[in-house]
Design an enzyme around this catalytic site. Sequence first.
Site, short mmCIF file in Angstrom:
data_model
loop_
_atom_site.label_atom_id
_atom_site.label_comp_id
_atom_site.label_asym_id
_atom_site.label_seq_id
_atom_site.Cartn_x
_atom_site.Cartn_y
_atom_site.Cartn_z
N ALA A 66 0.81 -1.11 0.12
CA ALA A 66 -0.07 -0.05 0.03
C ALA A 66 0.90 1.24 0.02
O ALA A 66 1.96 1.05 0.40
CB ALA A 66 -1.01 0.01 1.20
N GLY A 112 0.51 -4.93 0.98
CA GLY A 112 -0.66 -5.01 0.06
C GLY A 112 -0.49 -5.74 -1.33
O GLY A 112 -1.58 -6.26 -1.90
N GLU A 115 -0.72 -9.29 -0.47
CA GLU A 115 -2.16 -9.54 -0.33
C GLU A 115 -3.08 -9.45 -1.32
O GLU A 115 -3.82 -10.27 -1.53
CB GLU A 115 -2.58 -8.49 0.98
N GLU A 135 4.41 -5.28 7.25
CA GLU A 135 3.49 -4.39 7.97
C GLU A 135 4.25 -3.88 9.49
O GLU A 135 4.09 -2.82 10.11
CB GLU A 135 2.15 -4.40 8.15
N1 COA Z 1 4.61 2.89 -0.63
C1 COA Z 1 5.08 4.18 -1.16
N2 COA Z 1 6.17 4.47 -2.06
C2 COA Z 1 6.93 3.35 -2.21
C3 COA Z 1 6.60 2.04 -1.37
C4 COA Z 1 5.35 1.93 -0.62
N3 COA Z 1 4.61 0.94 -0.26
N4 COA Z 1 7.41 0.80 -1.84
C5 COA Z 1 8.39 1.96 -2.50
N5 COA Z 1 8.11 3.23 -2.73
C6 COA Z 1 8.78 4.00 -3.31
C7 COA Z 1 9.92 4.85 -2.71
O1 COA Z 1 9.62 5.68 -1.85
C8 COA Z 1 10.66 5.33 -3.72
O2 COA Z 1 10.05 6.69 -4.02
P1 COA Z 1 11.39 7.84 -4.46
O3 COA Z 1 12.22 7.53 -5.59
O4 COA Z 1 10.19 8.87 -4.78
O5 COA Z 1 11.96 7.91 -3.12
C9 COA Z 1 10.45 4.28 -5.00
O6 COA Z 1 9.35 3.46 -4.69
C10 COA Z 1 11.62 3.22 -5.28
O7 COA Z 1 11.72 2.54 -3.93
P2 COA Z 1 13.06 2.41 -3.02
O8 COA Z 1 12.90 2.08 -1.76
O9 COA Z 1 14.04 3.40 -3.35
O10 COA Z 1 13.69 0.97 -3.78
P3 COA Z 1 14.56 0.10 -3.12
O11 COA Z 1 14.98 -0.90 -4.36
O12 COA Z 1 15.85 0.91 -2.55
O13 COA Z 1 14.02 -0.90 -2.19
C11 COA Z 1 11.91 -1.99 -1.08
C12 COA Z 1 12.83 -1.63 -2.57
C13 COA Z 1 10.75 -2.67 -1.76
C14 COA Z 1 12.62 -2.88 -0.49
C15 COA Z 1 11.44 -0.74 -0.54
O14 COA Z 1 10.96 0.09 -1.69
C16 COA Z 1 10.57 -1.02 0.35
O15 COA Z 1 10.90 -1.66 1.54
N6 COA Z 1 9.31 -0.43 0.17
C17 COA Z 1 8.26 -0.53 1.28
C18 COA Z 1 7.75 -1.96 1.52
C19 COA Z 1 6.82 -1.99 2.67
O16 COA Z 1 7.09 -1.69 3.64
N7 COA Z 1 5.43 -2.31 2.10
C20 COA Z 1 4.23 -2.48 2.96
C21 COA Z 1 3.34 -1.15 3.05
S1 COA Z 1 2.25 -1.59 4.40
#
Ligand code: COA
Length: 260
Positions: A66, A112, A115, A135
Amino acid sequence: MVYNTILVETKEKIATITINRPNKLNALNKETISELHEAFKSLEQSTETRVILLTGSGEKAFVAGADIAEFANFSEEDGAKLAAHGQELLFDFVQNLKKPVIAAINGFALGGGLELAMACHIRVASENAKMGLPEVTLGLLPGYGGTQRLPQLVGKGHAMEMILTAGMITADEALKIGLVNHVVTQAELLSFCEDIALKIVKNAPLAISKAINAINANFKDGENGFETEIKSFGQSFATKDFKEGTTAFLEKRKAQFTGE
Ligand code: COA
């Protein structure tokens, strides 16, 4: 219909929905959830579509969860509404769709995102895919059905470990615990899913819908899946597809189902 955050394409009765926010790793914001709802609803009604594939754009992510930016300042009430609304519009909606939905998990499927994949009827992952429910690292628990669907798919023990540790698992680990049905290379992912879809397309559409409903009934409170199955089985005898299927078998030809 033109959407902002998703792409929809249909060929040979197979529709492909691609979540298209690659710069945000296809994170699900309000608009994406609403557009996905509209797309699934219209494909469910379309006579041109029998099976739906769902994937993410780019090579990195199916859906990274999400959209965290969107709910960062939410209150208790906002949070409850977010989960209830999302489940109704998308997650439960997909699970109960009358047409099969295959998740082509092409990269990260987190929160999400996982999910959503779990709400689909069949899951195939590419070798680079990583799956998890992180989460609790945000001070939350899964809110789009993850605490229910993960144990249904992989058993309580694996679900507890994944949710409580917030750890990510590889595609091969997901295959081992039954979270995905197949693992293929990223290059092969969509064609592999299309091959599964083509096998489904040959079969009777009403029987497919009733089978989805009967299987789902096993996981619904207050519903007796055996009774649902018996009722649906009986109803199938009143369909044109049943007449066509049995006649084609006896005439030694391929059935041409119309979904009536
Ligand atoms: N919500 C909003 N933005 C998200 C996102 C999310 N769930 N997951 C990734 N993004 C965005 C990042 O903020 C970043 O945006 P920016 O370039 O404007 O800063 C972009 O997507 C790329 O992500 P980034 O984190 O730079 O890539 P990465 O390769 O370093 O890491 C992940 C990849 C998936 C490990 C990391 O993005 C992450 O942990 N995301 C969140 C996962 C999460 O907790 N999901 C559950 C949500 S309830």
